[in-house]
Design a protein around this motif. Structure first.
Motif, mmCIF file in Angstrom:
data_model
loop_
_atom_site.group_PDB
_atom_site.id
_atom_site.type_symbol
_atom_site.label_atom_id
_atom_site.label_comp_id
_atom_site.label_asym_id
_atom_site.label_seq_id
_atom_site.Cartn_x
_atom_site.Cartn_y
_atom_site.Cartn_z
ATOM 1 N N TYR A 20 39.382 26.232 35.740
ATOM 2 C CA TYR A 20 39.809 27.612 35.503
ATOM 3 C C TYR A 20 40.487 27.747 34.148
ATOM 4 N N LYS A 52 39.273 30.107 31.178
ATOM 5 C CA LYS A 52 40.202 31.127 30.686
ATOM 6 C C LYS A 52 40.419 30.971 29.185
ATOM 7 N N VAL A 103 35.501 35.559 31.664
ATOM 8 C CA VAL A 103 36.023 36.273 32.820
ATOM 9 C C VAL A 103 34.858 36.455 33.780
ATOM 10 N N GLU A 108 33.008 39.396 38.780
ATOM 11 C CA GLU A 108 33.747 40.091 39.839
ATOM 12 C C GLU A 108 35.148 40.501 39.375
ATOM 13 N N VAL A 109 35.757 39.721 38.493
ATOM 14 C CA VAL A 109 37.077 40.086 37.969
ATOM 15 C C VAL A 109 36.964 41.300 37.059
ATOM 16 N N SER A 110 35.969 41.290 36.183
ATOM 17 C CA SER A 110 35.808 42.443 35.287
ATOM 18 C C SER A 110 35.427 43.698 36.076
ATOM 19 N N ARG A 151 36.354 44.358 39.188
ATOM 20 C CA ARG A 151 37.584 44.795 39.852
ATOM 21 C C ARG A 151 38.481 45.554 38.876
ATOM 22 N N LYS A 152 38.592 45.014 37.685
ATOM 23 C CA LYS A 152 39.422 45.651 36.663
ATOM 24 C C LYS A 152 38.879 47.046 36.341
ATOM 25 N N TYR A 195 43.040 35.325 47.701
ATOM 26 C CA TYR A 195 43.035 35.420 46.242
ATOM 27 C C TYR A 195 42.804 36.859 45.796
ATOM 28 N N GLU A 196 41.962 37.572 46.532
ATOM 29 C CA GLU A 196 41.637 38.962 46.196
ATOM 30 C C GLU A 196 42.891 39.823 46.165
ATOM 31 N N VAL A 214 44.790 39.197 42.965
ATOM 32 C CA VAL A 214 44.114 39.812 41.813
ATOM 33 C C VAL A 214 44.370 41.315 41.810
ATOM 34 N N ARG A 215 44.214 41.955 42.960
ATOM 35 C CA ARG A 215 44.427 43.400 43.049
ATOM 36 C C ARG A 215 45.871 43.747 42.667
#
Length: 131
Positions: free
Chosen positions: A47, A51, A56, A59-61, A63-64, A114-115, A118-119
């Protein structure tokens, strides 16, 4: 001490003597904390490498982007713009759900733990910080 360790130490000492390390960004300061406590220990190095490389996961992008669209929708007062933002938000959420199912993350309890973190980070709610 192995040969590689000795060689590394010699190179570091040589760089210090020649002044190559004098103008580093955090010279004389504490390094910033890179909190990866929520990542399993065997995955932390991977990770960190991703990073540091600026990668990224999609799924992270996504979510953002969903959080950003939700915030815009909350602040928007124009009905036409609201409809467009709702459409975009629905598309992004659908793509995110499909991606999570495709990667087998939709049913993973570890992912859901983890979700939440992140949220919380993306929305700034601070719930993850309190845990």
């Amino acid at each position: 001490m192995g040969i590689f360790s000795r060689l590394a130490e010699e190179r570091i000492e040589e760089a210090v003597r020649s002044g190559e390390l004098d103008n580093l960004a955090y010279a004389g300061k504490k390094l910033p904390i890179d909190d990866l406590a929520h990542i399993p220990e065997d995955l932390r190095m991977s990770y960190r490498m991703l990073k540091n490389a600026g990668y990224v996961p999609e799924e992270v992008s996504l979510r953002k982007e969903c959080v950003r669209l939700h915030d815009l929708l909350t602040a928007c007062r124009n009905e036409g713009e609201q409809a467009e933002l709702k459409r975009k938000l629905s598309e992004k959420e659908l793509r995110l759900r499909m991606l999570l199912e495709e990667r087998g993350l939709s049913g993973s309890s570890a992912f859901f733990q983890y979700e939440d973190k992140v949220r919380d980070q993306l929305t700034g709610s601070g719930k993850a910080e309190q845990e």
